[in-house]
Design an enzyme around this catalytic site. Structure first.
Site, PDB file in Angstrom:
ATOM      1  N   LYS A  34      15.667  -5.511   2.798  1.00 40.12           N
ATOM      2  CA  LYS A  34      16.174  -4.103   2.945  1.00 40.12           C
ATOM      3  C   LYS A  34      14.516  -3.422   2.825  1.00 40.12           C
ATOM      4  O   LYS A  34      13.674  -4.171   2.404  1.00 40.12           O
ATOM      5  CB  LYS A  34      16.920  -3.457   1.678  1.00 40.12           C
ATOM      6  N   TYR A 254     -13.618  12.363  -7.906  1.00 42.78           N
ATOM      7  CA  TYR A 254     -12.865  13.760  -8.327  1.00 42.78           C
ATOM      8  C   TYR A 254     -12.560  13.829  -9.634  1.00 42.78           C
ATOM      9  O   TYR A 254     -12.361  12.899 -10.623  1.00 42.78           O
ATOM     10  CB  TYR A 254     -11.268  13.640  -7.840  1.00 42.78           C
TER      11      TYR A 254
HETATM   12  C1  PLP Z   1      17.908  -5.081  -3.846  1.00 39.92           C
HETATM   13  C2  PLP Z   1      19.122  -6.006  -4.143  1.00 39.92           C
HETATM   14  C3  PLP Z   1      18.792  -7.304  -4.357  1.00 39.92           C
HETATM   15  C4  PLP Z   1      17.726  -8.106  -4.432  1.00 39.92           C
HETATM   16  O1  PLP Z   1      17.050  -7.847  -5.827  1.00 39.92           O
HETATM   17  P1  PLP Z   1      15.684  -8.633  -6.203  1.00 39.92           P
HETATM   18  O2  PLP Z   1      15.418  -8.159  -7.730  1.00 39.92           O
HETATM   19  O3  PLP Z   1      14.820  -7.985  -5.272  1.00 39.92           O
HETATM   20  O4  PLP Z   1      15.814  -9.834  -5.933  1.00 39.92           O
HETATM   21  C5  PLP Z   1      20.333  -7.958  -4.549  1.00 39.92           C
HETATM   22  N1  PLP Z   1      21.418  -7.403  -4.501  1.00 39.92           N
HETATM   23  C6  PLP Z   1      21.327  -5.990  -4.326  1.00 39.92           C
HETATM   24  C7  PLP Z   1      22.816  -5.362  -4.558  1.00 39.92           C
HETATM   25  C8  PLP Z   1      20.313  -5.238  -4.079  1.00 39.92           C
HETATM   26  O5  PLP Z   1      20.437  -4.002  -4.124  1.00 39.92           O
END
Ligand code: PLP
Length: 358
Positions: A34, A254
């Protein structure tokens, strides 16, 4: 060309995926890609993992479309399900696995006329209280979906809230509740994110869902990625685009917040917060030049940041500057900035070219 690049090591990505599989022998894995594969580029990540991954997980149907183009036959799981009923026929066409995380999604599924049934992952709210059914709701929907024509496999999914803090009481409670719900009978079960893949074998079930560990960052505050056997995937590299000497008492950047305590050599680096480098980086935050660490000098600007080169006289205009990566763990920078590797990786902006190696 502006000297700033995010180098993505696809061999390291594959190594980390295989490491996740080794942590959970005999289990299958959805590689979580994702958010553009946590900022690494979903297309290339899916391509690199395609022949070894059992499946991929994404956050929405738009991300699934991209993954499906690259991986025509892989299992693809929509972690939050369909956001509107109109997506269901498309999900069926794409052959997706979908989460069903609430009443509205479940009703929409039962009302849908689909070209083929979908693998459904009923989401159980075991304690995170973000998505999913409580125990009573899960029981009811298990009964209604079990033999529904829209449903192929009926599977169970839940998510940990605190698996990154080892020994947390909520994790035990979530495991307990999950075990109770499993009694209803599902084709497949999944519970483990990276933290659980690495430290909670009792949570591995049939499918694991590693995300952050694939990219070589740690889900834990107190356990380094290398200690966990992971290889860094992204290295963010800029260059020294200017070098100057300033007198003691002169300030840099800055706000004039950094003041030279001695005659100092200041380097200007081609990376700023508009690239995703955190503006919150505190004084003392380091980068790596010629294999040596040097500290930031003053505030991070939009397109540049300054470093104190006084203790690195060999530094030259044009030298490569590693902001994070193989020599400087992203988790170290994240921790110094009060955030997590996940956020830094996903916030590398579109103007930073990704270069793929391995
Ligand atoms: C993002 C996500 C994962 C992966 O989690 P990590 O901590 O990056 O391994 C697994 N399950 C769900 C439902 C997620 O949203």
């Amino acid at each position: 060309m502006r000297p700033l690049v995010a180098t993505v090591d696809l061999a390291a990505l594959r190594h980390n995926y295989l490491h996740a599989k080794q942590c959970a022998p005999q289990r299958r894995a959805f590689a979580v890609v994702k958010a553009d594969a946590y900022g690494h580029g979903a297309r290339r990540a899916v391509q690199a993992l395609q022949d070894i991954a059992d499946g991929f997980a994404v956050a929405c149907i738009e991300e699934a479309e991209v993954a499906r183009e690259v991986a025509p036959t892989a299992r693809l799981l929509l972690l939050e399900g369909c956001f509107e009923p109109a997506e269901l026929p498309r999900a069926a066409e794409l052959g997706l696995d979908i989460a069903v995380q609430g009443e509205a999604q479940a009703e929409a599924l039962l009302a849908a006329d689909l070209a083929r049934p979908l693998n459904v992952w009923l989401k159980f709210d075991s304690g995170m209280h973000r998505l999913g059914f409580d125990i009573a709701g899960l029981r009811a929907w298990h009964a209604r979906l079990k033999d529904a024509p829209q449903v192929a496999e009926l599977n169970l999914i839940s998510h940990f809230a605190c698996a990154d803090e080892r020994g947390h009481a909520l994790t035990d409670l979530q495991l307990q509740r999950y075990a109770e719900v499993m009694q209803l009978g599902f084709d497949n079960c999944t519970l483990a994110n990276s933290a659980a893949v690495l430290t909670l074998p009792q949570a591995h079930m049939e499918w694991i869902r590693p995300g952050i560990m694939l990219y070589g960052a740690t889900p834990f505050a107190e356990l380094a990625a290398t200690t966990l056997g992971l290889q860094p995937v992204m290295t963010l590299t800029g260059a020294l685009i200017a070098v100057r000497d300033i007198d003691a008492g002169e300030s840099v950047g800055y706000g004039g917040t950094w003041v030279a305590q001695r005659p100092s050599r200041i380097g200007t680096v081609s990376c700023g917060y508009a690239d995703g480098y955190p503006r919150t980086a505190p004084p003392g935050t380091e980068v790596v030049i010629r294999g040596q660490r040097v500290p930031l000098a003053g505030r991070v600007s939009m397109d540049m940041l300054a470093v104190d080169l006084t203790d690195l006289p060999a530094a030259r205009l044009g030298d490569a500057v590693e902001l994070w990566g193989a020599q400087l763990p992203i988790d170290e920078l994240a921790q110094a900035c009060g955030t997590i590797g996940y956020e830094l990786l996903t916030k590398v902006t579109g103007r930073v070219p990704r270069r793929y190696v391995g």
